[in-house]
Design a protein around this motif. Structure first.
Motif, PDB file in Angstrom:
ATOM      1  N   THR A   1      89.786  19.324  35.572  1.00 48.16           N
ATOM      2  CA  THR A   1      89.471  18.573  34.354  1.00 48.16           C
ATOM      3  C   THR A   1      88.778  19.458  33.327  1.00 48.16           C
ATOM      4  O   THR A   1      89.083  19.410  32.139  1.00 48.16           O
ATOM      5  N   ILE A   2      87.857  20.292  33.787  1.00 51.30           N
ATOM      6  CA  ILE A   2      87.148  21.204  32.886  1.00 51.30           C
ATOM      7  C   ILE A   2      88.131  22.174  32.237  1.00 51.30           C
ATOM      8  O   ILE A   2      88.056  22.445  31.035  1.00 51.30           O
ATOM      9  N   LYS A   3      89.070  22.681  33.023  1.00 53.01           N
ATOM     10  CA  LYS A   3      90.008  23.685  32.520  1.00 53.01           C
ATOM     11  C   LYS A   3      91.037  23.122  31.542  1.00 53.01           C
ATOM     12  O   LYS A   3      91.531  23.854  30.685  1.00 53.01           O
TER      13      LYS A   3
ATOM     14  N   GLY B   1      80.594  29.754  35.976  1.00 58.88           N
ATOM     15  CA  GLY B   1      79.793  30.600  35.101  1.00 58.88           C
ATOM     16  C   GLY B   1      79.640  30.042  33.691  1.00 58.88           C
ATOM     17  O   GLY B   1      79.358  30.783  32.753  1.00 58.88           O
ATOM     18  N   LEU B   2      79.812  28.739  33.542  1.00 57.26           N
ATOM     19  CA  LEU B   2      79.663  28.104  32.228  1.00 57.26           C
ATOM     20  C   LEU B   2      78.176  27.929  31.927  1.00 57.26           C
ATOM     21  O   LEU B   2      77.439  27.372  32.725  1.00 57.26           O
ATOM     22  N   GLU B   3      77.768  28.401  30.776  1.00 51.05           N
ATOM     23  CA  GLU B   3      76.354  28.309  30.409  1.00 51.05           C
ATOM     24  C   GLU B   3      76.050  27.115  29.510  1.00 51.05           C
ATOM     25  O   GLU B   3      74.891  26.820  29.255  1.00 51.05           O
ATOM     26  N   GLU B   4      77.110  26.430  29.046  1.00 48.34           N
ATOM     27  CA  GLU B   4      76.876  25.272  28.189  1.00 48.34           C
ATOM     28  C   GLU B   4      76.247  24.142  29.008  1.00 48.34           C
ATOM     29  O   GLU B   4      76.407  24.077  30.224  1.00 48.34           O
ATOM     30  N   LYS B   5      75.534  23.280  28.337  1.00 50.35           N
ATOM     31  CA  LYS B   5      74.919  22.138  29.011  1.00 50.35           C
ATOM     32  C   LYS B   5      75.974  21.074  29.301  1.00 50.35           C
ATOM     33  O   LYS B   5      76.922  20.917  28.547  1.00 50.35           O
ATOM     34  N   VAL B   6      75.775  20.356  30.389  1.00 53.59           N
ATOM     35  CA  VAL B   6      76.645  19.232  30.705  1.00 53.59           C
ATOM     36  C   VAL B   6      76.278  18.092  29.778  1.00 53.59           C
ATOM     37  O   VAL B   6      75.108  17.697  29.704  1.00 53.59           O
TER      38      VAL B   6
ATOM     39  N   LYS C   1      77.669  19.717  37.547  1.00 52.92           N
ATOM     40  CA  LYS C   1      76.749  20.844  37.336  1.00 52.92           C
ATOM     41  C   LYS C   1      77.079  21.990  38.291  1.00 52.92           C
ATOM     42  O   LYS C   1      77.074  23.160  37.901  1.00 52.92           O
ATOM     43  N   GLU C   2      77.380  21.675  39.545  1.00 50.63           N
ATOM     44  CA  GLU C   2      77.757  22.713  40.510  1.00 50.63           C
ATOM     45  C   GLU C   2      79.001  23.462  40.057  1.00 50.63           C
ATOM     46  O   GLU C   2      79.070  24.691  40.147  1.00 50.63           O
TER      47      GLU C   2
END
Length: 72
Positions: free
Chosen positions: A28-30, A60-65, A53-54
């Motif tokens: 989903t993220i991709k 290696g995503l640094e953006e906030k959820v 979050k995991e």
């Protein structure tokens, strides 16, 4: 261990719900540009938020959820 139903018999897979949930979240993220996790404060949404979050950390995503909180 998970299994798939077929017409004949159970077919066990070499995976579990935790791994499959993380795979689905990663997919989903991709394939999306923007994501928001719905959070009610209950145990199910807390588990989902922690899994997201995991996966962010694994990728290696640094953006906030981003979280949408709704308490009715």
């Amino acid at each position: 261990m998970a299994y798939q139903r077929s017409d004949k018999a159970k077919q066990y897979l070499d995976t579990n719900v935790y791994e499959e949930a993380k795979k689905r979240i990663e997919h989903t993220i991709k394939v999306t540009d923007d994501r928001i996790v719905g959070f009610s404060g209950g145990k199910d949404s807390l588990v989902l938020l922690n899994l997201v979050k995991e996966v962010y950390d694994d990728l290696g995503l640094e953006e906030k959820v981003k979280v949408f909180f709704l308490d009715e």
